[in-house]
Motif scaffolding. Sequence first.
Motif, PDB file in Angstrom:
ATOM      1  N   THR A 119      51.847  42.952  13.131  1.00  0.00           N
ATOM      2  CA  THR A 119      51.987  43.700  11.796  1.00  0.00           C
ATOM      3  C   THR A 119      50.916  44.714  11.684  1.00  0.00           C
ATOM      4  O   THR A 119      51.246  45.777  11.796  1.00  0.00           O
ATOM      5  CB  THR A 119      51.481  42.835  10.793  1.00  0.00           C
ATOM      6  N   GLN A 120      49.620  44.672  12.513  1.00  0.00           N
ATOM      7  CA  GLN A 120      48.664  45.577  12.707  1.00  0.00           C
ATOM      8  C   GLN A 120      48.833  46.699  13.842  1.00  0.00           C
ATOM      9  O   GLN A 120      48.816  47.677  13.423  1.00  0.00           O
ATOM     10  CB  GLN A 120      47.218  44.736  13.079  1.00  0.00           C
ATOM     11  N   ARG A 121      49.848  46.150  14.858  1.00  0.00           N
ATOM     12  CA  ARG A 121      50.111  47.146  15.897  1.00  0.00           C
ATOM     13  C   ARG A 121      51.325  47.918  14.928  1.00  0.00           C
ATOM     14  O   ARG A 121      51.149  49.283  15.384  1.00  0.00           O
ATOM     15  CB  ARG A 121      50.764  46.496  16.894  1.00  0.00           C
ATOM     16  N   LEU A 122      52.186  47.593  14.342  1.00  0.00           N
ATOM     17  CA  LEU A 122      53.055  48.189  13.659  1.00  0.00           C
ATOM     18  C   LEU A 122      52.498  49.095  12.700  1.00  0.00           C
ATOM     19  O   LEU A 122      52.573  50.451  12.456  1.00  0.00           O
ATOM     20  CB  LEU A 122      54.106  47.242  12.601  1.00  0.00           C
ATOM     21  N   TYR A 123      51.428  48.980  11.794  1.00  0.00           N
ATOM     22  CA  TYR A 123      50.867  49.684  11.042  1.00  0.00           C
ATOM     23  C   TYR A 123      50.196  50.899  11.865  1.00  0.00           C
ATOM     24  O   TYR A 123      50.232  52.098  11.581  1.00  0.00           O
ATOM     25  CB  TYR A 123      49.503  49.082  10.270  1.00  0.00           C
ATOM     26  N   ARG A 124      49.444  50.515  12.989  1.00  0.00           N
ATOM     27  CA  ARG A 124      48.911  51.598  13.812  1.00  0.00           C
ATOM     28  C   ARG A 124      49.885  52.635  14.058  1.00  0.00           C
ATOM     29  O   ARG A 124      49.820  53.728  14.044  1.00  0.00           O
ATOM     30  CB  ARG A 124      48.077  51.021  14.755  1.00  0.00           C
ATOM     31  N   LYS A 125      51.047  52.090  15.006  1.00  0.00           N
ATOM     32  CA  LYS A 125      52.251  52.945  15.400  1.00  0.00           C
ATOM     33  C   LYS A 125      52.700  53.921  14.280  1.00  0.00           C
ATOM     34  O   LYS A 125      53.297  54.750  14.640  1.00  0.00           O
ATOM     35  CB  LYS A 125      53.154  52.221  16.206  1.00  0.00           C
ATOM     36  N   LEU A 126      53.202  53.355  13.286  1.00  0.00           N
ATOM     37  CA  LEU A 126      53.737  53.882  12.283  1.00  0.00           C
ATOM     38  C   LEU A 126      52.824  54.804  11.410  1.00  0.00           C
ATOM     39  O   LEU A 126      53.304  55.540  10.532  1.00  0.00           O
ATOM     40  CB  LEU A 126      54.594  52.658  11.202  1.00  0.00           C
TER      41      LEU A 126
END
Length: 114
Positions: free
Chosen positions: A88-95
């Motif tokens: 989820t944290q990686r998704l936030y960063r990537k998006l």
Amino acid sequence: MRRASHLATALLHAAARHHIRAATGYLDQLLTTLKGLDICPTTVSATAAGTCLSSREREVLAGLSQGHSNAQIAARLFISEDTVKTHTQRLYRKLGARDRAHAVAKAFRGGLLT
């Protein structure tokens, strides 16, 4: 990793300045290379960021879009809640998202979710 991300961002800006169009395949080729290096630029659109999402991150994103909790997503994907939090944290960063709702909204607008 941070330095590589800055390099990737600089490359994308250089490509834009030199009018390299996605139609020529250069941008797609660059994003594919960055994905292979597990580097995703943070200053591109949600559609381009979607190119950098792993299959597991896409599965977590689908769970978020359905309103599932971390525990529900973890049980469904047979992973731990901590792993869901990491994805989820990686998704936030990537998006470039602030929270779940923002990530899901960006994913819908970018065509990552239907």
